[in-house]
Design an enzyme around this catalytic site. Sequence first.
Site, PDB file in Angstrom:
ATOM      1  N   CYS A   1      65.986  52.047  24.778  1.00 62.89           N
ATOM      2  CA  CYS A   1      64.565  52.471  25.313  1.00 62.89           C
ATOM      3  C   CYS A   1      63.820  51.978  26.495  1.00 62.89           C
ATOM      4  CB  CYS A   1      63.853  51.832  24.133  1.00 62.89           C
ATOM      5  SG  CYS A   1      63.671  50.013  23.732  1.00 62.89           S
TER       6      CYS A   1
ATOM      7  N   HIS B   1      60.281  47.785  21.216  1.00 69.60           N
ATOM      8  CA  HIS B   1      60.502  49.038  21.428  1.00 69.60           C
ATOM      9  C   HIS B   1      59.512  49.381  22.818  1.00 69.60           C
ATOM     10  CE1 HIS B   1      61.504  53.433  21.728  1.00 69.60           C
ATOM     11  NE2 HIS B   1      60.251  53.695  21.209  1.00 69.60           N
TER      12      HIS B   1
END
Length: 742
Positions: free
Chosen positions: A331, A390
């Site tokens: 990510c 994230h």
Amino acid sequence: MAEPKAPLPATETMATTRVRPQVSIRGRSVGPIASSNAVGEEVPEFEPFMLLPRGPPPLTDYLDVWDVNMLKEPEEVNKQQHHTDRYANEGLIVRRGQEFQISITFNRPHDPSKDQFALEFVIGATPQYSKGTYIPVFPSEERNKLWGGRVLDTSDNVLTMGILPRADCIVGKYGMYVAVVTPYGIRRTKKDPSRELYILFNPWVKDDSVYLEDGAERTECVLNELGIIYHGAYDDVSERSWNYGQFEFGILDACLFIMDKGALPITNRGDPVKIARKASAMINSKDDEGVLVGNWSGDYMYGVAPTSWTGSVEILLSYANGGDPVCYAQCWVYAAVFNTFLRCLGIPARVVTNFFSAHDNDGNLKTDILLDENGKVDRSRTRDSIWNYHCWNECYMARLDLPEGFGGWQVVDATPQETSDGMYRCGPASVYAIKHGMVCYPFDAPFVFAEVNSDVVFYQRSRDGTLTPVKVNTSHVGRLVLTKAPGSNGRSDITSMYKFPEGSAEERTVLEKAEEYGVRRQDVTPPVADVALDIPSLEVKVGAGFDLALDFRNSSGQRRTVEAYTNGYVVYYTGVPSAEILFQSPTVTLDPRAGDAERKVIKVRPEDYMGKLVEQANLHFITTGKVKETGQIVTAMRVITLHKPRLLVQVAGTPRVSEEMLVTVQFTNDFKFSLENVHVRVEGPGVMSPHNKLYRLIAPGTTISWTESFIPRRQGPSKLMASLDCHALRQVTGEVDVHIEN
């Protein structure tokens, strides 16, 4: 949209190249839709007004162009005024909505009473005036309809014009011609790559939809090449530097190539919403042969480990060189490369980290953890996972497609999770809409809303399969949202931009509003427990043993006995467990209303986890327990990110433009095992292109020292960033600041 259920797919496989049948456009449209900035038709040097069987007569009596000066050097007026002087690109680079200058040398002084000429700007195939892909600019202001133009200065044969592109014009690479009108036709200059120019978004101009008023944020989110990406745990945040490198050689052309590869119509390239949405799909390769292949498996034999990258430059240049997806990313790599793309084109952007990020597949804003009858985690039936963190992007733009007030920062996410309108992409979603529960507005707001607002619900499963909610944690997900602070290396906590304080009246109103727009939220109200459990945070180095503390508190007036279960796992940063390293089942007796917590200590030894570590060395401990007297369930979770050693990075030599300098990267293996196939990388924006070196073996107790020369090309502050990466030890980094004099 939602994240795939655990276990996460190991590798995002590249799409197999298929030969698609070419279907003619005949009968459907006059011509194909222009979707490539690299393709342009030859513009005729002479365009007759009439039939000339013998060709045009000699045109020596009419105005002729001897030279065109694009004023494109970094120290000249155009790049200085347009904040584009740092691009390592020989072409003229300007920003829309702001005047730039071009000087033309004619064969004689220009006479406005009899000489007619225009500057013609074209982009893409089959340029058309009505589509904004062919723009004539005349020296008289009253004749200009699309872009502005005026004569700024005349001196003998030299005329300097000012050209003002519209603030909503197409962004990309234009061809430029000087067209002179004669009685027989229009005579143009030849096609010349040196007269091509790039037009970018302009966050300095109010009429541009990416205008950002805050000067410090604008400088940070457009001009800064040095990034900091946050990872780890919310109460033990780690950071690593990243070279966005948006001004490096070839990067601007690589960004245009990405839009070409994604077949984004040229006419849509003036809209930052459409560009950001297309790029969120193109930065990943899941379904469109995009830039990066995702891999969470730990096996990176056929590419570069995501933790090894130090910047975006090598990735983007590799992709632009052949159009083949680059291996591998997770990510933060997707977010960092996307950030480079956006900043390079002039769209203000920043990388954001959400700690404890939920990925809600069924849209009910719940992450379920199942317990057996005794209160022990039932790992075989618990499928949901919460990412330790994230990373996504925010970009700043007006949302003319939404009601007033929903512009500003927008979430875009290139990590391939679930499809949106048939492609793996996410956003742009208004941050304001997410905070206020207005998830009905495009794009993908419900998915981002769930990432920061889900509840963690513990269910006890009976023998007949019935699930009873026994504990709810409403504050675990979306615990902290961070980005780099403008103008410094500090952190900016932007959690309040995404959500109101937990338990506030505003938060309840937002949740009700989100439910009105289709977000399903199950109202779970388990009984209130009178025993609390907490696992305090710890800072632990890789290879060290530590004491895991369990703090129990009894707020009742009676003695309580807790039969507890503590599980420890090595986990990926996505929350997916890799291996169990610990299981203990202590029984704790608590006195009534004891002022101090009753502490139970569990010792964790290095040998418990060292041979099982994956990726970013995350350990996840979860303790659940059942109160014997009441049957109540107590729970606590703790993620411990083990701290890695650091690289020592040093520079030597005179820090001056065009003078050779040396950088040394040093590392000592203090572990009791050898490191094999170790990749070391180093780079720095404006000073050093990406370099890498492979060490086959670093034995225990030995030190490596790698020295590489570099020649800075640009003055000012910069940073050299290095990484060391191998299967046994991921994400070891180091950096050193440098200030280059002219």
